[in-house]
Write a protein that holds these residues in place. Structure first.
Motif, mmCIF file in Angstrom:
data_model
loop_
_atom_site.group_PDB
_atom_site.id
_atom_site.type_symbol
_atom_site.label_atom_id
_atom_site.label_comp_id
_atom_site.label_asym_id
_atom_site.label_seq_id
_atom_site.Cartn_x
_atom_site.Cartn_y
_atom_site.Cartn_z
ATOM 1 N N UNK A 1 6.117 11.827 -17.469
ATOM 2 C CA UNK A 1 4.758 11.011 -17.297
ATOM 3 C C UNK A 1 4.889 10.465 -16.041
ATOM 4 N N UNK A 2 5.992 10.166 -15.775
ATOM 5 C CA UNK A 2 6.060 9.324 -14.195
ATOM 6 C C UNK A 2 5.722 10.167 -13.286
ATOM 7 N N UNK A 3 5.802 11.224 -13.300
ATOM 8 C CA UNK A 3 5.383 12.106 -12.104
ATOM 9 C C UNK A 3 3.970 12.143 -11.684
ATOM 10 N N UNK A 4 3.163 11.688 -12.844
ATOM 11 C CA UNK A 4 1.634 11.733 -12.825
ATOM 12 C C UNK A 4 1.060 10.600 -11.851
ATOM 13 N N UNK A 5 1.819 9.698 -11.429
ATOM 14 C CA UNK A 5 1.536 8.475 -10.740
ATOM 15 C C UNK A 5 0.626 8.869 -9.631
ATOM 16 N N UNK A 6 1.078 9.779 -8.715
ATOM 17 C CA UNK A 6 0.588 10.086 -7.420
ATOM 18 C C UNK A 6 -0.716 10.878 -7.716
ATOM 19 N N UNK A 7 -1.073 11.847 -8.624
ATOM 20 C CA UNK A 7 -2.237 12.267 -8.793
ATOM 21 C C UNK A 7 -3.207 11.397 -9.201
ATOM 22 N N UNK A 8 -2.712 10.469 -10.279
ATOM 23 C CA UNK A 8 -3.731 9.505 -10.860
ATOM 24 C C UNK A 8 -4.276 8.503 -9.828
ATOM 25 N N UNK A 9 -3.381 8.147 -8.791
ATOM 26 C CA UNK A 9 -3.813 7.385 -7.593
ATOM 27 C C UNK A 9 -4.798 7.995 -6.528
ATOM 28 N N UNK A 10 -4.407 9.411 -6.745
ATOM 29 C CA UNK A 10 -5.380 10.223 -5.655
ATOM 30 C C UNK A 10 -6.739 10.274 -6.439
ATOM 31 N N UNK A 11 -6.846 10.352 -7.645
ATOM 32 C CA UNK A 11 -8.051 10.573 -8.388
ATOM 33 C C UNK A 11 -8.903 9.308 -8.172
ATOM 34 N N UNK A 12 -8.308 8.414 -8.501
ATOM 35 C CA UNK A 12 -8.782 6.866 -8.301
ATOM 36 C C UNK A 12 -9.520 6.705 -6.850
ATOM 37 N N UNK A 13 -8.769 6.951 -5.933
ATOM 38 C CA UNK A 13 -9.027 6.738 -4.616
ATOM 39 C C UNK A 13 -10.097 7.818 -3.987
ATOM 40 N N UNK A 14 -10.145 9.022 -4.649
ATOM 41 C CA UNK A 14 -11.087 9.839 -4.193
ATOM 42 C C UNK A 14 -12.320 9.604 -5.031
ATOM 43 N N UNK A 15 -12.369 9.234 -6.084
ATOM 44 C CA UNK A 15 -13.562 8.759 -6.901
ATOM 45 C C UNK A 15 -14.275 7.538 -6.052
ATOM 46 N N UNK A 16 -13.580 6.287 -5.977
ATOM 47 C CA UNK A 16 -13.959 5.426 -4.929
ATOM 48 C C UNK A 16 -14.660 5.896 -3.769
ATOM 49 N N UNK A 17 -13.794 6.682 -2.972
ATOM 50 C CA UNK A 17 -14.234 7.137 -1.905
ATOM 51 C C UNK A 17 -15.636 7.814 -1.869
ATOM 52 N N UNK A 18 -15.711 8.745 -2.875
ATOM 53 C CA UNK A 18 -17.068 9.751 -3.272
ATOM 54 C C UNK A 18 -18.174 8.428 -3.605
ATOM 55 N N UNK A 31 -13.106 1.159 -1.696
ATOM 56 C CA UNK A 31 -11.846 2.105 -1.779
ATOM 57 C C UNK A 31 -10.657 1.319 -1.647
ATOM 58 N N UNK A 32 -10.735 0.475 -0.769
ATOM 59 C CA UNK A 32 -9.465 -0.461 -0.728
ATOM 60 C C UNK A 32 -9.257 -1.277 -1.949
ATOM 61 N N UNK A 33 -10.225 -1.834 -2.446
ATOM 62 C CA UNK A 33 -10.059 -2.837 -3.570
ATOM 63 C C UNK A 33 -9.750 -2.080 -4.990
ATOM 64 N N UNK A 34 -10.465 -0.755 -5.143
ATOM 65 C CA UNK A 34 -10.053 0.228 -6.170
ATOM 66 C C UNK A 34 -8.610 0.620 -6.162
ATOM 67 N N UNK A 35 -8.193 1.048 -4.928
ATOM 68 C CA UNK A 35 -7.142 1.693 -4.542
ATOM 69 C C UNK A 35 -5.845 0.793 -4.987
ATOM 70 N N UNK A 36 -5.818 -0.517 -4.363
ATOM 71 C CA UNK A 36 -4.781 -1.406 -4.873
ATOM 72 C C UNK A 36 -4.754 -1.677 -6.498
ATOM 73 N N UNK A 37 -5.954 -1.886 -6.990
ATOM 74 C CA UNK A 37 -5.793 -2.333 -8.394
ATOM 75 C C UNK A 37 -5.500 -0.998 -9.128
ATOM 76 N N UNK A 38 -6.143 0.168 -8.807
ATOM 77 C CA UNK A 38 -5.756 1.272 -9.552
ATOM 78 C C UNK A 38 -4.253 1.722 -9.419
ATOM 79 N N UNK A 39 -3.918 1.540 -8.317
ATOM 80 C CA UNK A 39 -2.065 1.805 -8.118
ATOM 81 C C UNK A 39 -1.309 0.902 -8.826
ATOM 82 N N UNK A 40 -1.977 -0.339 -9.033
ATOM 83 C CA UNK A 40 -1.237 -1.382 -9.744
ATOM 84 C C UNK A 40 -1.403 -1.011 -11.484
ATOM 85 N N UNK A 41 -2.483 -0.482 -11.873
ATOM 86 C CA UNK A 41 -2.593 -0.013 -13.235
ATOM 87 C C UNK A 41 -1.937 1.230 -13.497
ATOM 88 N N UNK A 42 -1.851 2.114 -12.574
ATOM 89 C CA UNK A 42 -1.063 3.383 -12.764
ATOM 90 C C UNK A 42 0.206 3.151 -12.869
#
Length: 117
Positions: A1-18, A31-42
């Motif tokens: 499950x640990x290998x899923x960190x990068x895809x989850x962060x990319x999805x959060x950043x992509x969704x925020x950007x869109x 994008x910046x705010x959600x990227x930071x918080x999303x990475x922490x949650x991930x």
């Protein structure tokens, strides 16, 4: 499950950007705010509670919150930096607790092999 960190962060950043590109978000740099918080949650969700995730995860979430307060309420760096330093120190002290494992991988390996290798 640990290998899923990068895809989850990319999805959060992509969704925020869109959402930002579609002008569905206010004029705050979400994008910046959600990227930071999303990475922490991930980090917390994927790595679980470990000595490193207990510091990195909440610190990134706090950085996202403080970034929001900076952009929306004009919170200055003279408050943000000390808050982050205090929080980092608190999280590091919490991570020193013997109840928090070094990492999930090391704990599993140790349990599989037993205490004598």
């Amino acid at each position: 499950m640990k290998d899923a960190a990068l895809p989850v962060v990319l999805i959060v950043l992509g969704a925020a950007w869109l959402l930002n590109s579609l002008d569905w978000l206010p004029e705050i740099h979400w994008l910046w705010i959600l990227g930071l918080a999303g990475a922490g949650i991930a980090i917390l969700a994927l790595d679980g509670i470990t000595k490193s995730s207990v510091v990195a995860g909440p610190l990134l979430i706090l950085a996202g919150m403080l970034s929001f307060f900076r952009q929306y309420y004009g919170l200055g760096w003279r408050f943000i930096v000390p808050i982050l330093l205090i929080a980092a120190g608190i999280f590091m002290l919490v991570a020193r607790s013997p109840a928090i494992p070094e990492s999930r991988t090391l704990t599993r390996r140790f349990q599989d092999r037993g205490p004598h290798g």
